[in-house]
Design an enzyme around this catalytic site. Structure first.
Site, PDB file in Angstrom:
ATOM      1  N   LYS A   1     -12.475 -11.710  86.560  1.00 56.65           N
ATOM      2  CA  LYS A   1     -11.938 -11.435  87.907  1.00 56.65           C
ATOM      3  C   LYS A   1     -13.097 -11.296  88.900  1.00 56.65           C
ATOM      4  O   LYS A   1     -13.054 -11.806  90.023  1.00 56.65           O
ATOM      5  CB  LYS A   1     -11.091 -10.155  87.873  1.00 56.65           C
TER       6      LYS A   1
ATOM      7  N   HIS B   1     -19.433   0.040  95.977  1.00 59.22           N
ATOM      8  CA  HIS B   1     -18.066  -0.178  96.462  1.00 59.22           C
ATOM      9  C   HIS B   1     -17.701   0.803  97.561  1.00 59.22           C
ATOM     10  O   HIS B   1     -17.146   0.435  98.585  1.00 59.22           O
ATOM     11  CB  HIS B   1     -17.075  -0.019  95.307  1.00 59.22           C
TER      12      HIS B   1
ATOM     13  N   ASP C   1      -7.781 -25.455  96.953  1.00 53.76           N
ATOM     14  CA  ASP C   1      -6.573 -24.806  96.449  1.00 53.76           C
ATOM     15  C   ASP C   1      -6.962 -23.738  95.413  1.00 53.76           C
ATOM     16  O   ASP C   1      -7.220 -24.061  94.256  1.00 53.76           O
ATOM     17  CB  ASP C   1      -5.682 -25.898  95.831  1.00 53.76           C
TER      18      ASP C   1
HETATM   19  C1  MEV Z   1     -14.042  -5.861  91.368  1.00 54.00           C
HETATM   20  O1  MEV Z   1     -13.390  -6.666  92.313  1.00 54.00           O
HETATM   21  C2  MEV Z   1     -14.758  -6.712  90.359  1.00 54.00           C
HETATM   22  C3  MEV Z   1     -15.409  -5.961  89.190  1.00 54.00           C
HETATM   23  O2  MEV Z   1     -14.445  -5.117  88.563  1.00 54.00           O
HETATM   24  C4  MEV Z   1     -15.914  -7.009  88.246  1.00 54.00           C
HETATM   25  C5  MEV Z   1     -16.430  -6.469  86.925  1.00 54.00           C
HETATM   26  O3  MEV Z   1     -15.984  -5.396  86.481  1.00 54.00           O
HETATM   27  O4  MEV Z   1     -17.260  -7.171  86.311  1.00 54.00           O
HETATM   28  C6  MEV Z   1     -16.507  -5.054  89.679  1.00 54.00           C
END
Ligand code: MEV
Length: 443
Positions: free
Chosen positions: A280, A393, A296
């Site tokens: 992700k 974050h 896309d």
């Molecule tokens: C957050 O959008 C993405 C992460 O969770 C990816 C990861 O854990 O490697 C920080």
């Protein structure tokens, strides 16, 4: 008022907005109306362009369009455009780009560019007869598609092959024409689907008159014709490498950093719960560039995650090793993308994104996107295995919380300074805003 409606698509935009507001926003009409309308563009031509991308457009939905500079890819510098709402993504990409700029940059290479489409059909006779029939009509399948393929062929692309596949072990009477294509700088969806629908027509027509079928009452019944978003042979590889000693971070030695980093990658290689989150994070970078370049992202997402499970279990898309004191970190992902056609020629911001990237061809764009994914994964793993992810974050999230509480410019400046030396949490930020406002009142 009833909530169902007929003829909605025929209404004008303002009639649609009126209906939505009256039907779904009782006692909130004015605000709803204002929100929907404030996102409309005053440039009527630009607005019309957006209106016509889809049906029933009532307003525009903005995403931030940001830039991650300093990406050195195959010895060329790029500033990469990213369209994304997640606050830390562009900052993380920029960090990783700068980090690797000082260590030789990224190397990327397209491994293959083959795309796939299938005609799915039922057939109730014996396979040998179908196989002979297929070999007989294969030249006709190609010939009938010539009006569609001739321009693509002139440019060096076209149909690579058509195979007959027997899938009756998995599903009764089920067969496919499995076709492969080279679509050059186009994503190729329209080209592939048009070829497939022509194959289906030819197949149906030829089957009707084929002796081997008519004498045994065998029937070829077309189910559907569609490209596949699974493109395991349209793959790009991106990589970074440097001496382990060159990777020390503050008081963490290069060896210690790399050892944890590689373990984090290995965990994602064998543990699905972690692999999904790991990937992700990669897609944070991939999707942002895919969106900014008008491609896309749903097709990319579907294809990439299927590729991550190609060996039977869902696994990491990135890998890392140390050999002879050299750390190597790489990604291999399938990316069926285009730099011509679709939104790429239509959307002014997308056109600008292409100019910013130096008008890449599809292969070059595949390399840039793969690098964005690798950089994002490097940044995430670097944080996760050292400071933890929340430090970065929350720093980025601070502005979101301040905006949520309607902080003005002076408040923002004061609080950003305050949180440079204080731990950030949602509660801490709320408390700090309240304190600031209380103090301001009593001043
Ligand atoms: C957050 O959008 C993405 C992460 O969770 C990816 C990861 O854990 O490697 C920080």
């Amino acid at each position: 008022m009833s909530k169902s409606i007929s003829g909605f698509s025929k209404m004008s935009k303002s009639q649609k907005i009126d209906w939505i507001v009256e039907t779904f926003f009782k006692n909130y009409e004015e605000t709803a109306n204002q929100i929907l309308k404030q996102y409309l563009n005053s440039d009527t031509k630009l607005q019309q362009l957006h209106d016509e991308f889809i049906e029933n457009t009532i307003t525009n939905y903005y995403l931030p369009f940001g830039i991650a500079p300093n990406f050195l890819i195959n010895n060329k510098l790029y500033a990469i455009p990213m369209a994304i709402e997640e606050s830390s993504v562009v900052a993380a990409a920029s960090n990783a780009a700068k980090f690797w700029l000082d260590r030789g940059g990224f190397k990327a290479e397209v491994i293959s560019t083959t795309k796939v489409g299938q005609v799915h059909f039922n057939y109730n006779g014996d396979f040998k007869t179908l196989e002979t029939f297929f070999q007989d009509i294969k030249p006709k399948l190609l010939l009938d598609a010539k009006p569609i393929t001739k321009n693509m062929e002139k440019r060096g692309g076209g149909i690579i092959n058509i195979e007959l596949r027997n899938k009756t072990k998995d599903l009764e009477n089920y067969y496919q024409l499995h076709a492969t294509f080279e679509t050059l700088d186009a994503m190729g969806a329209n080209f592939i689907n048009s070829c497939l629908e022509q194959f289906a027509k030819t197949l149906k027509h030829e089957a009707k008159h084929y002796n081997g079928f008519t004498k045994n009452n065998s029937i070829v019944d077309i189910i559907m014709s569609i490209l596949s978003n699974y493109v395991p042979e349209c793959v790009v590889r991106a990589e970074v490498s440097c001496e382990v000693d060159n990777l020390s971070q503050g008081n963490i030695s290069g060896e210690e950093f790399v050892s944890k980093f590689i373990q984090a990658v290995k965990i994602a290689e064998i543990e699905t719960y972690r692999a999904v989150t790991h990937n992700k994070g990669i897609m944070n970078g991939v999707d942002a560039v895919i969106l900014a370049t008008g491609n896309d992202f749903r097709a990319i997402e579907a294809g990439v995650h299927a590729y991550a499970s190609k060996d039977g279990t869902y696994s990491s898309l990135t890998h890392a090793t140390i050999e002879d004191g050299i750390f190597k970190f790489w990604i291999e992902i399938p990316l069926a993308i285009g730099t011509v056609g679709g939104l790429t020629n239509l959307h002014p911001l997308v056109r600008l994104a292409f100019r910013l990237l130096g008008k890449p061809n599809a292969k070059e764009l595949m390399e840039i996107v793969a690098v964005a994914g690798l950089a994002q994964n490097f940044a995430a793993l670097r944080s996760l295995t050292t400071t933890g992810i929340q430090q970065g974050h929350m720093k980025m999230h601070l502005m979101n919380i301040l905006n949520q509480f309607g902080a003005n410019a002076v408040e923002k400046e004061k609080l950003v300074t305050f949180f440079k030396s204080n731990p950030i949490s949602h509660n801490a930020v709320v408390e700090a805003i309240e304190n600031l406002r209380k103090n301001n009142k009593s001043d």
